[in-house]
Design an enzyme around this catalytic site. Structure first.
Site, mmCIF file in Angstrom:
data_model
loop_
_atom_site.group_PDB
_atom_site.id
_atom_site.type_symbol
_atom_site.label_atom_id
_atom_site.label_comp_id
_atom_site.label_asym_id
_atom_site.label_seq_id
_atom_site.Cartn_x
_atom_site.Cartn_y
_atom_site.Cartn_z
ATOM 1 N N ILE A 1 0.834 -1.203 0.000
ATOM 2 C CA ILE A 1 0.000 0.000 0.000
ATOM 3 C C ILE A 1 0.867 1.250 0.000
ATOM 4 C CG2 ILE A 1 -1.758 1.282 1.315
ATOM 5 C CD1 ILE A 1 -2.810 -1.502 2.241
ATOM 6 N N ASP B 1 11.317 2.644 6.332
ATOM 7 C CA ASP B 1 10.929 1.237 6.341
ATOM 8 C C ASP B 1 12.223 0.434 6.406
ATOM 9 O OD1 ASP B 1 10.245 -1.414 5.667
ATOM 10 O OD2 ASP B 1 8.588 -0.781 4.383
ATOM 11 N N CYS C 1 -4.285 4.789 7.786
ATOM 12 C CA CYS C 1 -5.250 3.835 7.214
ATOM 13 C C CYS C 1 -4.715 2.419 7.402
ATOM 14 C CB CYS C 1 -5.384 4.047 5.716
ATOM 15 S SG CYS C 1 -6.349 5.438 5.281
ATOM 16 N N ARG D 1 -3.323 0.434 10.839
ATOM 17 C CA ARG D 1 -3.852 -0.243 12.010
ATOM 18 C C ARG D 1 -3.905 0.710 13.197
ATOM 19 N NH1 ARG D 1 -6.148 -3.101 9.410
ATOM 20 N NH2 ARG D 1 -6.165 -5.365 9.291
ATOM 21 N N ASP E 1 -8.507 6.187 9.989
ATOM 22 C CA ASP E 1 -9.490 5.213 9.520
ATOM 23 C C ASP E 1 -9.549 4.035 10.498
ATOM 24 O OD1 ASP E 1 -11.255 3.983 7.558
ATOM 25 O OD2 ASP E 1 -9.598 2.629 7.073
ATOM 26 N N GLU F 1 -11.750 -0.962 18.232
ATOM 27 C CA GLU F 1 -12.764 -0.921 17.171
ATOM 28 C C GLU F 1 -13.876 -1.904 17.481
ATOM 29 O OE1 GLU F 1 -11.194 -1.300 13.203
ATOM 30 O OE2 GLU F 1 -9.648 0.186 13.557
ATOM 31 N N HIS G 1 -12.992 2.481 9.596
ATOM 32 C CA HIS G 1 -12.214 1.388 8.986
ATOM 33 C C HIS G 1 -12.755 1.085 7.579
ATOM 34 C CE1 HIS G 1 -9.493 -2.215 10.138
ATOM 35 N NE2 HIS G 1 -9.446 -2.020 8.827
ATOM 36 N N LEU G 2 -12.731 2.166 6.768
ATOM 37 C CA LEU G 2 -13.284 2.060 5.410
ATOM 38 C C LEU G 2 -12.216 1.844 4.345
ATOM 39 C CD1 LEU G 2 -15.965 4.928 5.158
ATOM 40 C CD2 LEU G 2 -16.304 2.484 5.574
ATOM 41 N N GLY G 3 -10.945 1.739 4.793
ATOM 42 C CA GLY G 3 -9.845 1.664 3.829
ATOM 43 C C GLY G 3 -10.117 0.704 2.682
ATOM 44 N N ALA G 4 -10.661 -0.471 3.008
ATOM 45 C CA ALA G 4 -10.831 -1.514 1.974
ATOM 46 C C ALA G 4 -12.221 -1.486 1.357
ATOM 47 C CB ALA G 4 -10.581 -2.879 2.604
HETATM 48 N N1 NAD Z 1 -7.720 0.425 6.595
HETATM 49 C C1 NAD Z 1 -7.939 -0.686 5.948
HETATM 50 O O1 NAD Z 1 -9.064 -1.071 5.693
HETATM 51 C C2 NAD Z 1 -6.780 -1.505 5.484
HETATM 52 C C3 NAD Z 1 -6.879 -2.189 4.278
HETATM 53 C C4 NAD Z 1 -5.803 -2.936 3.838
HETATM 54 C C5 NAD Z 1 -4.658 -3.011 4.613
HETATM 55 N N2 NAD Z 1 -4.607 -2.371 5.808
HETATM 56 C C6 NAD Z 1 -3.407 -2.427 6.625
HETATM 57 O O2 NAD Z 1 -2.392 -1.650 6.002
HETATM 58 C C7 NAD Z 1 -1.117 -2.107 6.441
HETATM 59 C C8 NAD Z 1 -0.153 -2.200 5.287
HETATM 60 O O3 NAD Z 1 -0.597 -3.157 4.361
HETATM 61 P P1 NAD Z 1 0.341 -3.590 3.140
HETATM 62 O O4 NAD Z 1 -0.467 -4.467 2.281
HETATM 63 O O5 NAD Z 1 1.014 -2.420 2.557
HETATM 64 O O6 NAD Z 1 1.404 -4.484 3.919
HETATM 65 P P2 NAD Z 1 2.864 -4.869 3.445
HETATM 66 O O7 NAD Z 1 3.260 -6.024 4.263
HETATM 67 O O8 NAD Z 1 2.935 -4.965 1.977
HETATM 68 O O9 NAD Z 1 3.720 -3.603 3.887
HETATM 69 C C9 NAD Z 1 4.033 -3.336 5.208
HETATM 70 C C10 NAD Z 1 5.351 -2.603 5.220
HETATM 71 O O10 NAD Z 1 5.636 -2.237 6.561
HETATM 72 C C11 NAD Z 1 7.033 -2.344 6.714
HETATM 73 N N3 NAD Z 1 7.398 -2.414 8.106
HETATM 74 C C12 NAD Z 1 7.358 -3.494 8.935
HETATM 75 N N4 NAD Z 1 7.829 -3.143 10.146
HETATM 76 C C13 NAD Z 1 8.161 -1.847 10.075
HETATM 77 C C14 NAD Z 1 8.700 -0.931 11.016
HETATM 78 N N5 NAD Z 1 9.013 -1.307 12.259
HETATM 79 N N6 NAD Z 1 8.904 0.334 10.632
HETATM 80 C C15 NAD Z 1 8.604 0.722 9.363
HETATM 81 N N7 NAD Z 1 8.115 -0.098 8.408
HETATM 82 C C16 NAD Z 1 7.893 -1.377 8.784
HETATM 83 C C17 NAD Z 1 7.371 -3.622 5.961
HETATM 84 O O11 NAD Z 1 8.742 -3.681 5.646
HETATM 85 C C18 NAD Z 1 6.501 -3.493 4.742
HETATM 86 O O12 NAD Z 1 7.194 -2.888 3.687
HETATM 87 C C19 NAD Z 1 -1.398 -3.431 7.151
HETATM 88 O O13 NAD Z 1 -1.420 -3.201 8.541
HETATM 89 C C20 NAD Z 1 -2.795 -3.782 6.711
HETATM 90 O O14 NAD Z 1 -3.453 -4.592 7.645
HETATM 91 C C21 NAD Z 1 -5.644 -1.602 6.241
HETATM 92 O O1 2HG Z 2 -12.236 -6.080 5.673
HETATM 93 C C1 2HG Z 2 -12.166 -4.879 5.867
HETATM 94 O O2 2HG Z 2 -13.088 -4.097 5.732
HETATM 95 C C2 2HG Z 2 -10.847 -4.256 6.318
HETATM 96 C C3 2HG Z 2 -9.670 -4.957 5.760
HETATM 97 C C4 2HG Z 2 -8.357 -4.351 6.113
HETATM 98 O O3 2HG Z 2 -8.242 -3.933 7.415
HETATM 99 C C5 2HG Z 2 -7.261 -5.305 5.772
HETATM 100 O O4 2HG Z 2 -6.335 -5.453 6.558
HETATM 101 O O5 2HG Z 2 -7.314 -5.884 4.675
#
Ligand code: NAD
Ligand code: 2HG
Length: 525
Positions: free
Chosen positions: A151, A170, A229, A231, A255, A260, A278-281
């Site tokens: 993301i 990162d 957006c 966690r 978000d 929650e 928590h609307l990200g997705a």
């Molecule tokens: N709001 C939502 O609805 C929603 C939707 C999808 C994903 N998410 C969340 O978004 C986050 C990212 O998802 P993603 O698919 O990009 O994951 P990803 O695993 O592709 O990326 C996570 C990144 O975080 C980095 N990271 C790990 N530890 C770290 C640290 N201590 N300091 C800095 N960077 C660090 C990793 O190296 C990696 O590049 C996840 O927590 C996921 O659950 C939220």
């Molecule tokens: O299912 C959802 O609505 C949230 C999903 C999101 O938090 C995720 O980590 O993929």
């Protein structure tokens, strides 16, 4: 027919795919943990989003569960160690909602820059406060990404399109990848000092919890705007409230929250604070994507053994699975044989693959050996939890490949090291399908390992076969197959025979009393 429960609201495509793939499916959402516990025992698979919490208690009640599929990325609502211990595969869909979530982060960045929610509320209240809402441009501003994975890198791409300068903290981002996605890799303190906007895109771990703590918020540039957006728990919410109140932070958009659903929060009502539930997705595209992906992955696993995007097991494609299946059966039988014939603490298990077997994915083969071997000690062991159990028991696991063929076109050898030394058994596949034992503790023997069997070690001497046959016959035990092998003429010999029913301890004692018998053990496969 495998049966799946969809316990969170999911796009109807998921149920459709399950049915098309021959998986029975029930959609029962909104259950309490107790209600879920009462029904989960009927299901082989559980498909969830973020509402269902897959706790140890749920897993304990889920006697038939083989797979949990998360239609989304984060699996913090699943107790993965407990699932692994219970032998349940946990899968997610790591890419299906990434674009959507990145777009939400960008949307919140715009909303903060131009105070859109407050301007909207004021306008609709008939105030027309044109002078109150002075925004900032995004162009030429510095965006600091904390986390530049799936993301984060999409956010970087979109932000570059907006002519922002993107920097990223990162620790796992390689310099090459940083160049590829066009970001400057920086340390956290540099990011805090330089960024006009900060977006978070990491999972919640011990290292990232409160990464924006009071101390780190104090290091940010005055007037910074922050978006989360990813966690809840990445930002100290009380410290953020204080920084918004003091004006050090010019705006924040969350978000996700520590608690929650966030029905109340000291942040609510704070000027320049925006929140979404928590609307990200939550776009129709992302929800279709993750529903399709999770159903396909779970159906693959339940129907043909394919493993994709599992968090507690190596991947295995649906094409690879049928090829590996007879090898896994062989590996499990060899593990079981050596486990049943070994007493005492095991220091090491080695799995050697030769010839065609060496060309295959070794992880499932090793998992099957460990499962066969450990199932002798616990009947809840399977390929998923076996590697964890072996580690827990301090057993070293070695994997050796040799793609040169020996006596057999394909061979798997399993060796166990105990205090008494190292012993091995080996097997091959007849016709690429039928598992056959071909060597037992250094003695050539050829046997099917199936059903009830009797293992006898004796001194090679005339008349022994007759005596053992008579002993079993007198006890009314029918012999199915009889396999013999010996180290050398007149030396140590082994007999492996299959029988139609379990051999009783009394019969074992009678066979042990025969002249020349050294060892007798009943076996079960
Ligand atoms: N709001 C939502 O609805 C929603 C939707 C999808 C994903 N998410 C969340 O978004 C986050 C990212 O998802 P993603 O698919 O990009 O994951 P990803 O695993 O592709 O990326 C996570 C990144 O975080 C980095 N990271 C790990 N530890 C770290 C640290 N201590 N300091 C800095 N960077 C660090 C990793 O190296 C990696 O590049 C996840 O927590 C996921 O659950 C939220
Ligand atoms: O299912 C959802 O609505 C949230 C999903 C999101 O938090 C995720 O980590 O993929």
């Amino acid at each position: 027919m495998p049966k799946v429960l969809i316990s969170d609201k999911m796009d109807p495509k998921a149920a459709q795919i399950f049915r098309e793939r021959g998986v029975e499916v029930d959609e029962i959402t909104g259950k309490t943990p107790e209600e879920l516990m009462a029904i989960i025992g009927d299901y082989d698979g559980l498909a969830i989003r973020s509402s269902t919490k897959v706790t140890k208690a749920i897993l304990d009640a889920a006697k038939n569960l083989k797979v949990v599929g998360r239609a989304g990325i984060g699996v913090d609502n699943v107790d993965i160690p407990a699932a692994s211990a219970a032998g349940v595969v946990v899968m997610n869909t790591p890419f299906g909602n990434s674009i959507t979530t990145a777009e939400h982060a960008i949307a919140l960045m715009f909303a903060l820059a131009r105070q859109l929610p407050e301007a909207d509320a004021s306008t609709q209240a008939g105030k027309w406060e044109k002078n109150r809402f002075m925004g900032v441009e995004l162009t030429a501003k510095t965006l600091g990404l904390i986390g530049a994975g799936n993301i984060g890198s999409i956010v970087a791409d979109r932000a570059q399109g907006l002519k922002m300068k993107v920097i990223a903290f990162d620790p796992f981002l390689s310099p090459e990848r940083a160049i590829e996605i066009g970001v400057e890799k920086v340390e956290l303190d540099q990011l805090l000092a330089r960024a006009d906007f900060i977006t978070l895109h990491t999972p919640l771990t011990d290292q990232t919890r409160n990464i924006l703590s009071a101390e780190n918020l104090a290091k940010t540039k005055k007037g910074v705007r922050i978006i989360n957006c990813a966690r809840g728990g990445l930002i100290d919410e009380a410290a953020l409230k204080a920084a918004l109140d003091s004006g050090h932070v010019a705006g924040a958009a969350l978000d996700v929250f520590v608690q929650e659903p966030a029905k109340e929060s000291p942040l609510f009502g704070t000027p320049n604070f925006i929140s979404t539930p928590h609307l990200g997705a939550s776009t129709s595209e992302a929800q279709v994507n993750v529903a399709i992906q999770v159903a396909e992955q779970m159906a693959d696993f339940l129907v043909s053994g394919g493993v994709t995007n599992a968090l507690n097991m190596p991947s295995l494609s649906a094409e690879e699975a049928p090829r590996l299946k007879p090898y896994m059966a062989l590996a499990e039988k060899l593990g079981s044989l050596v486990g049943q014939l070994t007493t005492g603490a095991i220091a090491r298990v080695s799995v050697h693959s030769e010839g065609a077997a060496a060309e295959l994915n070794q992880k499932p083969i090793v998992g099957a050996v460990l499962a066969g071997f450990l199932r002798v000690q616990s009947d809840t062991v399977n390929m998923v939890n076996a590697p964890f159990l072996a580690k827990e028991r301090g057993i070293e696991v070695r994997e050796v490949r040799n793609d040169r063929e020996g006596d057999y076109q394909t061979l798997i050898r399993v060796s166990l090291k105990t205090e008494a030394g190292e012993r091995s058994v080996a097997g091959t596949l007849f016709g690429n399908a039928q598992p056959r034992l071909v060597e037992l503790f250094g003695i050539k023997v050829e046997a099917d390992l199936a059903g009830h069997m009797l293992y006898v070690v004796n001194e090679d001497a005339p008349g022994f076969i007759g005596r053992i046959g008579t002993t079993l016959g007198e006890a009314g035990v029918n012999i199915g197959t009889f396999h013999l092998g010996r180290r050398d003429a007149g030396g140590e010999a082994v007999v492996l025979l299959s029988v139609d029913e379990a051999v009783t301890p009394e019969l074992v004692a009678k066979v042990r009393a025969l002249p020349g018998v050294k060892t007798v053990m009943p076996l079960k496969f």
